[in-house]
Design a protein around this motif. Structure first.
Motif, PDB file in Angstrom:
ATOM      1  N   LYS A 194      -3.900   1.768   1.062  1.00 43.58           N
ATOM      2  CA  LYS A 194      -3.514   0.583   0.296  1.00 43.58           C
ATOM      3  C   LYS A 194      -2.278  -0.092   0.901  1.00 43.58           C
ATOM      4  CE  LYS A 194      -2.411  -0.905  -4.433  1.00 43.58           C
ATOM      5  NZ  LYS A 194      -2.207  -0.475  -5.845  1.00 43.58           N
ATOM      6  N   GLU A 195      -1.293   0.732   1.302  1.00 42.95           N
ATOM      7  CA  GLU A 195      -0.072   0.177   1.901  1.00 42.95           C
ATOM      8  C   GLU A 195      -0.372  -0.492   3.237  1.00 42.95           C
ATOM      9  OE1 GLU A 195       3.461   3.122   0.262  1.00 42.95           O
ATOM     10  OE2 GLU A 195       2.162   3.848   1.880  1.00 42.95           O
ATOM     11  N   GLN A 235       9.912  -9.068   7.629  1.00 44.74           N
ATOM     12  CA  GLN A 235       9.773  -7.622   7.472  1.00 44.74           C
ATOM     13  C   GLN A 235       8.574  -7.346   6.578  1.00 44.74           C
ATOM     14  OE1 GLN A 235      13.041  -5.432   5.614  1.00 44.74           O
ATOM     15  NE2 GLN A 235      12.538  -3.638   6.829  1.00 44.74           N
ATOM     16  N   LEU A 236       7.734  -6.418   7.018  1.00 42.74           N
ATOM     17  CA  LEU A 236       6.554  -6.059   6.236  1.00 42.74           C
ATOM     18  C   LEU A 236       6.957  -5.143   5.083  1.00 42.74           C
ATOM     19  CD1 LEU A 236       3.963  -5.564   9.120  1.00 42.74           C
ATOM     20  CD2 LEU A 236       4.501  -7.614   7.794  1.00 42.74           C
ATOM     21  N   LYS A 237       6.337  -5.346   3.932  1.00 43.62           N
ATOM     22  CA  LYS A 237       6.788  -4.738   2.682  1.00 43.62           C
ATOM     23  C   LYS A 237       6.749  -3.211   2.686  1.00 43.62           C
ATOM     24  CE  LYS A 237       5.857  -4.725  -2.293  1.00 43.62           C
ATOM     25  NZ  LYS A 237       5.001  -5.269  -3.390  1.00 43.62           N
ATOM     26  N   ASN A 238       5.648  -2.617   3.122  1.00 43.64           N
ATOM     27  CA  ASN A 238       5.483  -1.171   2.984  1.00 43.64           C
ATOM     28  C   ASN A 238       5.943  -0.382   4.207  1.00 43.64           C
ATOM     29  OD1 ASN A 238       4.088  -1.290   0.336  1.00 43.64           O
ATOM     30  ND2 ASN A 238       2.509  -2.348   1.509  1.00 43.64           N
ATOM     31  N   SER A 239       5.562  -0.837   5.385  1.00 42.63           N
ATOM     32  CA  SER A 239       5.946  -0.122   6.621  1.00 42.63           C
ATOM     33  C   SER A 239       7.390  -0.402   7.012  1.00 42.63           C
ATOM     34  CB  SER A 239       5.025  -0.541   7.766  1.00 42.63           C
ATOM     35  OG  SER A 239       5.165  -1.935   8.025  1.00 42.63           O
ATOM     36  N   LYS A 240       7.970  -1.487   6.478  1.00 45.28           N
ATOM     37  CA  LYS A 240       9.337  -1.928   6.786  1.00 45.28           C
ATOM     38  C   LYS A 240       9.485  -2.348   8.250  1.00 45.28           C
ATOM     39  CE  LYS A 240      10.430  -0.823   2.596  1.00 45.28           C
ATOM     40  NZ  LYS A 240      10.456  -1.893   1.579  1.00 45.28           N
TER      41      LYS A 240
END
Length: 448
Positions: free
Chosen positions: A58-59, A395-400
């Motif tokens: 999901k992430e 910046q990507l939300k889950n992977s940072k």
């Protein structure tokens, strides 16, 4: 009753105080040592955790969608070219490969492959350069050749790294990193073939010593190499200064394109030298990563040289609105380029470039080339003369994961050359030669 302290007692008390102070200092030092060691271990542990950080399906799919939305709604590529077949294939593969749980590092690799399809060196995801091979080599004439400490060819051609063919490493580099022209391809091979992460992705075993197989055409040998700390291996000279070579020649080093006190001092010195009758100005932008193009235009103005104008197609987006406060977050505006350049007939201008002359620094060379304002000496840049730029961070939300994306396409002043992918130099300078010496040779030859 008052106790009398004799000399012997004084010595004893003093000795006790020295011992106590010594013990205190040792205690502080020992505890600091433990804290530093603990911090190093924590940092090392955190790096390993970060690299092996597992993202759920999901992430991953959420970050994939976020990235595609950012790129397609921000980059001018989609205004100018639309979704090309190459892009569609890269996007479909990206979506397919990221429809599962994976580590942050695995996801970063897939992101890099997707972004490279746009062939824009300004649009990228950040790679952590932790370890690089301690070697001096360059990709020249379709071969990865080892150079000596004077940058001369040794004749040793790399064929394998720990048994993995060098062509397989090159294929991985082609997948992961964009290349705007043939110079960028060669530079990518020269640089990224040293990265531990890239070698690992190519199937090279990096947990043991690295054996590089080289050939001179007649025989083979193995050379053992070590990894260096990546943070210390790509240091560049970003200084800004000027120096007078002789009564008629001034050399300017523009190591980065920024408007600061150092640039102001150089401009003052140039304006003064111009009044005193200098005839030759050399501007060195080798290894200059770019920045503010106004720094370059100010240098030209200081010697009474007027460059042309770059055209632009600037795309509006939510990301651009957030950073610059634009009134709209969709659509675009455009401005035509103009080559109305005016040289200074009393000045001979020389600009020194190399592969790493990038972005705004490349503008300087392009202005000079298109406007016939001077002579380009050195080696051509990996950045196209008409290229994308003006980056926006994200910046990507889950992977940072952090990256940047262009939101402007810049077109060179000379419209007739807009399709050229390389700004070739007027005088080529080999790796083993000093481009400043070459410029001075050219100047000296004109005096005869």
């Amino acid at each position: 009753m008052v106790m009398k302290i004799n000399n012997k007692m004084k010595v004893g008390i003093l000795a006790a105080l020295v011992i106590l102070i010594g013990m205190f200092i040792f205690y502080q030092w020992y505890n600091r040592k433990l804290v530093v060691a603990s911090a190093k271990e924590f940092s090392k542990e955190f790096d390993e955790i970060d690299k092996s950080w597992v993202l759920s399906k999901k992430e991953v799919t959420s970050d994939t969608k976020q990235l595609i939305d950012i790129i397609e709604n921000t980059h001018p590529f989609f205004i100018l070219e639309g979704e090309t077949d190459n892009y569609k294939k890269a996007k479909a593969k990206f979506v397919a490969e990221t429809s599962k749980s994976m580590t942050k590092e695995e996801f970063k690799v897939e992101v890099s492959k997707y972004l490279s399809s746009i062939e824009d060196a300004h649009t990228e995801i950040q790679w952590q350069v932790d370890k690089v091979l301690d070697v001096n080599w360059k990709y020249i004439n379709n071969k990865l050749v080892i150079l000596d400490d004077k940058n001369k060819l040794t004749g040793k051609i790399v064929t394998k790294i720990n048994g993995v063919g060098i062509d397989k490493v090159f294929k991985s580099i082609d997948e992961l990193f964009p290349a705007e022209n043939y110079v960028a391809v060669a530079d990518n091979y020269s640089v990224y073939s040293k990265y531990k992460e890239v070698l690992g992705y190519s199937g090279v075993e990096c947990t043991k010593d690295i054996d590089v197989t080289v050939t001179n055409g007649a025989s083979e040998e193995n050379i053992q190499l070590k990894f260096l700390n990546g943070a210390n291996s790509f240091s560049k000279n970003n200084e800004i200064y000027s120096k007078k070579i002789d009564q008629s020649t001034v050399y300017v080093k523009l190591g980065t394109c920024v408007i600061n006190g150092d640039l102001g001092k150089v401009i003052e010195e140039l304006e003064l030298e111009l009044k005193e009758g200098i005839k030759n100005v050399i501007i060195d932008v080798t290894d200059n990563p770019g920045g503010n193009s106004e720094a370059c235009s100010k240098l030209l103005e200081a010697i009474n040289v007027k460059p042309g104008s770059f055209g632009s197609i600037r795309r509006f987006s939510e990301l651009a609105q957030k950073k610059y406060g634009f009134s709209k977050k969709s659509g675009y505006d455009s401005h035509d380029s103009s080559n109305d350049a005016v040289p200074n007939p009393n000045i001979s201008l020389y600009v020194i470039t190399n592969e790493e002359t990038f972005s705004s620094a490349q503008w300087l060379a392009t202005w000079v080339k298109d406007g016939k304002l001077g002579t380009i000496i050195g080696r051509p840049s990996k950045n196209m003369p008409s290229s994308y730029g003006d980056v926006l961070g994200f910046q990507l939300k889950n992977s940072k994961l952090k990256g940047q994306v262009s939101f402007t396409k810049w077109t060179r002043p000379d419209k007739s050359k807009d399709s050229e992918r390389v700004l070739e130099t007027d005088i080529y300078v080999d790796y083993s030669e000093n481009p400043l010496d070459k410029a001075l040779e050219v100047i000296a030859s004109k005096k005869k």
